[in-house]
Design an enzyme around this catalytic site. Structure first.
Site, PDB file in Angstrom:
ATOM      1  N   HIS A 106      37.682  52.767  -9.129  1.00 44.25           N
ATOM      2  CA  HIS A 106      37.824  51.492  -8.433  1.00 44.25           C
ATOM      3  C   HIS A 106      37.699  50.340  -9.422  1.00 44.25           C
ATOM      4  O   HIS A 106      37.022  50.453 -10.450  1.00 44.25           O
ATOM      5  CB  HIS A 106      36.758  51.318  -7.350  1.00 44.25           C
ATOM      6  CG  HIS A 106      37.086  51.988  -6.064  1.00 44.25           C
ATOM      7  ND1 HIS A 106      38.136  51.600  -5.263  1.00 44.25           N
ATOM      8  CD2 HIS A 106      36.491  53.035  -5.429  1.00 44.25           C
ATOM      9  CE1 HIS A 106      38.176  52.382  -4.193  1.00 44.25           C
ATOM     10  NE2 HIS A 106      37.196  53.257  -4.266  1.00 44.25           N
ATOM     11  N   HIS A 133      33.673  53.915  -0.544  1.00 49.08           N
ATOM     12  CA  HIS A 133      32.275  54.264  -0.828  1.00 49.08           C
ATOM     13  C   HIS A 133      31.372  53.039  -0.729  1.00 49.08           C
ATOM     14  O   HIS A 133      30.245  53.128  -0.216  1.00 49.08           O
ATOM     15  CB  HIS A 133      32.155  54.884  -2.225  1.00 49.08           C
ATOM     16  CG  HIS A 133      32.446  56.351  -2.271  1.00 49.08           C
ATOM     17  ND1 HIS A 133      33.689  56.870  -2.010  1.00 49.08           N
ATOM     18  CD2 HIS A 133      31.642  57.420  -2.562  1.00 49.08           C
ATOM     19  CE1 HIS A 133      33.656  58.194  -2.139  1.00 49.08           C
ATOM     20  NE2 HIS A 133      32.429  58.553  -2.454  1.00 49.08           N
TER      21      HIS A 133
END
Length: 235
Positions: free
Chosen positions: A195, A146
């Site tokens: 993440h 992302h």
């Protein structure tokens, strides 16, 4: 003039020269810094231990900042780098942006950065954080897909706006907005627990290096880099 005065004047001249050289090579310095940060993070991740940076980010974004009120906003930001949203934005760009083939410019950029992310993830194979995710994700963690996609896509929009938009306040506003979107997408990935902070920073760095190459070498094939901008509005 005394030796001390001559030394001081020489030091000032050297400092002015160094600053002038830095101003003339800002892009090169930024590119070098991004590459070095990525290489450093890659080495730290390869050691297999959680970095201090990741621990501090977890303590702030997950333990302190996470709340029921903020979570929907973070989910909205992370969705800005989703396939559906980017496909819609790419279609809008293809229809409205100037240049020979702006839609293809955006599409090729996205495909290439996704492939680059896939290759890097398969090489590093870092597991995702576990135990505090708010959304479901699969695949490896490093670097953040992302973050790479948001930097590549919205970074390219910043480049397009700066090239094509008239020289007025809105050009700066749009660039700031897209810059904030890039940052918030990365932050949202840490907040949502999918993440580590090092994944996000590494994603930004490697995607920035890619973007510099892309706008120099590939983008001119799709858009007219020297196309005239609309005249600035008169007050």
């Amino acid at each position: 003039m005394s030796k001390t005065g001559e030394f001081a004047r020489g030091a000032r001249e050297i400092a002015r020269g160094a600053l002038g050289l830095a101003r003339e090579n800002v892009k090169t310095l930024m590119l070098l810094a991004a590459a070095l940060v990525f290489v450093w993070l890659l080495g730290e991740v390869a050691s297999g231990e959680i970095m201090r940076l990741d621990t501090l980010a977890y303590e702030f974004f997950v333990e302190r900042l996470r709340s029921d009120a903020l979570t929907p906003f973070m989910e909205a930001f992370t969705s800005l780098a989703s396939v559906v949203v980017l496909a819609v934005l790419a279609a809008v760009i293809a229809a409205l942006a100037p240049g020979k083939a702006p839609g293809w410019c955006v599409a090729v950029n996205l495909v290439c950065v996704v492939l680059l992310n896939t290759v890097l993830k398969e090489i590093v194979q870092r597991p995702r954080p576990d135990g505090f995710r708010l959304i479901s994700e699969t695949g490896y963690s490093f670097p953040s897909g992302h973050s790479m996609v948001s930097m590549a896509f919205f970074g390219l929009l910043i480049w397009m706006v700066w090239r094509y938009h008239r020289k007025d306040a809105m050009r700066v506003v749009w660039c700031v907005v897209f810059g904030l979107v890039i940052a918030m997408v990365g932050i949202s990935r840490v907040y949502l627990g999918v993440h580590y902070a090092s994944d996000v920073i590494a994603g930004f760095c490697v995607s920035f290096v890619w973007l510099v190459f892309y706008v120099k070498v590939v983008a001119p094939l799709f858009v007219a880099v020297d196309a005239p901008r609309p005249p600035a509005t008169q007050a």
